[in-house]
Design a protein around this motif. Structure first.
Motif, short mmCIF file in Angstrom:
data_model
loop_
_atom_site.label_atom_id
_atom_site.label_comp_id
_atom_site.label_asym_id
_atom_site.label_seq_id
_atom_site.Cartn_x
_atom_site.Cartn_y
_atom_site.Cartn_z
N UNK A 167 0.81 -1.21 0.00
CA UNK A 167 0.00 0.00 0.00
C UNK A 167 0.85 1.27 0.00
N UNK A 168 2.16 1.11 0.13
CA UNK A 168 3.04 2.29 0.19
C UNK A 168 4.17 2.19 -0.82
N UNK A 169 3.94 1.48 -1.90
CA UNK A 169 4.97 1.33 -2.93
C UNK A 169 5.29 2.67 -3.59
N UNK A 170 6.55 2.81 -4.00
CA UNK A 170 6.95 3.88 -4.91
C UNK A 170 6.92 3.31 -6.32
N UNK A 171 6.17 3.95 -7.21
CA UNK A 171 6.03 3.46 -8.58
C UNK A 171 6.26 4.61 -9.54
N UNK A 172 6.59 4.29 -10.80
CA UNK A 172 6.83 5.37 -11.76
C UNK A 172 5.56 5.82 -12.48
N UNK A 173 4.41 5.23 -12.16
CA UNK A 173 3.17 5.59 -12.85
C UNK A 173 2.15 6.25 -11.92
N UNK A 174 2.61 6.78 -10.79
CA UNK A 174 1.70 7.37 -9.82
C UNK A 174 1.86 8.88 -9.69
N UNK A 175 2.54 9.50 -10.66
CA UNK A 175 2.74 10.94 -10.62
C UNK A 175 1.46 11.69 -10.95
N UNK A 176 1.28 12.87 -10.34
CA UNK A 176 0.11 13.70 -10.57
C UNK A 176 0.54 15.14 -10.82
N UNK A 177 -0.18 15.82 -11.71
CA UNK A 177 0.13 17.22 -12.00
C UNK A 177 0.09 18.04 -10.72
N UNK A 178 1.04 18.95 -10.58
CA UNK A 178 1.14 19.78 -9.39
C UNK A 178 2.15 19.29 -8.38
N UNK A 179 2.66 18.07 -8.54
CA UNK A 179 3.64 17.55 -7.59
C UNK A 179 5.05 18.07 -7.93
N UNK A 180 5.82 18.45 -6.91
CA UNK A 180 7.20 18.87 -7.16
C UNK A 180 8.09 17.67 -7.50
N UNK A 181 9.18 17.93 -8.19
CA UNK A 181 10.15 16.89 -8.53
C UNK A 181 11.41 17.12 -7.70
N UNK A 182 11.83 16.07 -6.99
CA UNK A 182 13.00 16.15 -6.11
C UNK A 182 14.05 15.17 -6.60
N UNK A 183 15.32 15.60 -6.62
CA UNK A 183 16.44 14.75 -7.03
C UNK A 183 17.40 14.61 -5.85
N UNK A 234 4.43 8.58 -3.48
CA UNK A 234 4.02 7.31 -4.09
C UNK A 234 4.56 7.15 -5.51
N UNK A 235 5.26 8.15 -6.03
CA UNK A 235 5.81 8.07 -7.38
C UNK A 235 7.29 8.37 -7.33
N UNK A 236 8.10 7.45 -7.84
CA UNK A 236 9.55 7.63 -7.81
C UNK A 236 10.21 6.72 -8.83
N UNK A 237 11.46 6.99 -9.11
CA UNK A 237 12.32 6.12 -9.90
C UNK A 237 13.74 6.45 -9.51
N UNK A 238 14.69 5.58 -9.84
CA UNK A 238 16.08 5.99 -9.63
C UNK A 238 16.68 6.39 -10.96
N UNK A 239 17.66 7.28 -10.91
CA UNK A 239 18.28 7.85 -12.10
C UNK A 239 19.57 7.09 -12.37
N UNK A 240 19.53 6.23 -13.39
CA UNK A 240 20.70 5.42 -13.73
C UNK A 240 21.02 5.57 -15.22
N UNK A 241 21.06 4.47 -15.94
CA UNK A 241 21.62 4.48 -17.28
C UNK A 241 20.92 5.31 -18.32
N UNK A 242 19.63 5.63 -18.14
CA UNK A 242 18.91 6.42 -19.12
C UNK A 242 18.96 7.91 -18.82
N UNK A 243 19.69 8.29 -17.77
CA UNK A 243 19.85 9.70 -17.44
C UNK A 243 18.60 10.29 -16.82
#
Length: 329
Positions: free
Chosen positions: A159-175, A219-228
């Motif tokens: 119920x608390x997974x981070x997934x790459x398909x859960x992004x919503x407009x208005x959310x900030x992007x953090x690196x 709830x939306x995340x990914x790691x930044x690796x080979x695809x930049x």
């Protein structure tokens, strides 16, 4: 010391199959649903997420991933640490905790002595221990190029997974980590210069930032690796049905990264990443140097979150779907 990077054509995550070519290979391939599955598949191949996730009978989620690559640095112990941190990162990118890893070792047995392989494995074991992850066995083959990594199994709250398909407009992007690992590693391979900050970044686990994201309700995340950054952000925005705006001036870079680009140490993988995302991007006033760094193929990079956590810079936001999926400002 033997220069390990000279025994491989590519290096680190820059040696991945280009994202466009990979998508062509995977097009139309769907996993067959087993008749008597031991669990429910929650995350599969559909959005190219960081790991597979299966919900099992007790309600927990099992996270499964694998990652290995050719030497990204010459020091075998550091290479082992970097490769292990990179493999573990996919579990953290899903909001999970790693439980057990098994080694994957490809070794040119008639070229490189086993003492070097032992150092690689020692580095991997040290980082896995830091992560609280067991290492038990693995698989090895004779190979013209040295390669090392791990297959990792973790556990997560479904119920608390981070997934790459859960992004919503208005959310900030953090690196959570600076960019520039690809160009600095390429410079290291070409010249032998050692970049201690880059090694520290690549060996740093994403455990704390993953835990902070889950606790913050991300709830939306990914790691930044080979695809930049651009490639992984494009996949996130596409999977979530939104567009993304990047504040180019807010993106952090490692010391020496800009100079490495200006001096021509850009991996082929970084250029292929930029070529892949270019049709979906509005680069605005961002010049070639900025574009290449944003597309730079990272090894054991940070997490890209649709949300905020303390101490990590906000570099943009998700916005309603526009003509361009990626918008640079």
């Amino acid at each position: 010391m033997m220069r390990l990077t000279q025994y491989a054509q590519g290096g680190g995550c820059a040696c991945k199959i280009p994202p466009g070519e990979l998508e062509e290979v995977l097009a139309g391939l769907g996993a067959l649903a087993p008749e008597r599955a031991a669990g429910e598949l929650l995350v599969g191949m559909e959005t190219g997420d960081d790991a597979a996730v299966v919900r099992i009978e007790n309600g927990a989620a099992v996270v499964s991933t694998v990652d290995f690559f050719t030497p990204v640095v010459d020091d075998p112990y550091d290479w082992g640490r970097i490769a292990a941190a990179n493999a573990l990162s996919d579990v953290y990118a899903m909001g999970g905790r790693p439980l057990i890893g098994v080694n994957l070792l490809c070794w040119p047995r008639d070229v490189l002595p086993y003492e070097i392989a032992r150092e690689v494995l020692r580095g991997g074991a040290v980082v896995a221990a830091e992560a609280g992850c067991h290492v038990a066995g693995g698989h090895s083959v004779n190979d013209p190029e040295p390669k090392y990594g791990m297959a990792v199994t973790g556990i997560a709250d479904p119920e608390r997974l981070l997934r790459n398909d859960r992004g919503r407009a208005g959310q900030p992007l953090t690196l959570t980590k600076p960019l520039g690992l690809g160009v600095l590693n390429n410079r290291h391979k070409a010249t032998g210069e050692v970049f201690e900050e880059a090694v520290e970044v690549m060996t740093r686990l994403n455990a704390e930032t993953s835990r902070a994201a889950v606790e913050a309700g991300v709830r939306c995340a990914t790691d930044v690796t080979g695809f930049g950054l651009l490639g992984h952000l494009y996949k996130m925005a596409r999977a979530s049905g939104v567009s993304a705006v990047i504040d180019v001036a807010a993106v952090p870079y490692l010391a020496g990264a800009r100079e490495a680009v200006r001096d021509g140490y850009v991996p082929g993988g970084s250029r292929r990443n930029l070529e892949w995302v270019a049709p979906y991007a509005d680069f605005g006033r961002a010049g070639e140097e900025a574009r290449l760094l944003l597309a730079d193929a990272q090894t054991s990079g940070g997490l890209l979150l649709a949300g905020e956590i303390p101490g990590a810079p906000v570099i943009g936001e998700l916005v309603p779907k526009a003509d361009g999926v990626l918008l640079l400002r």
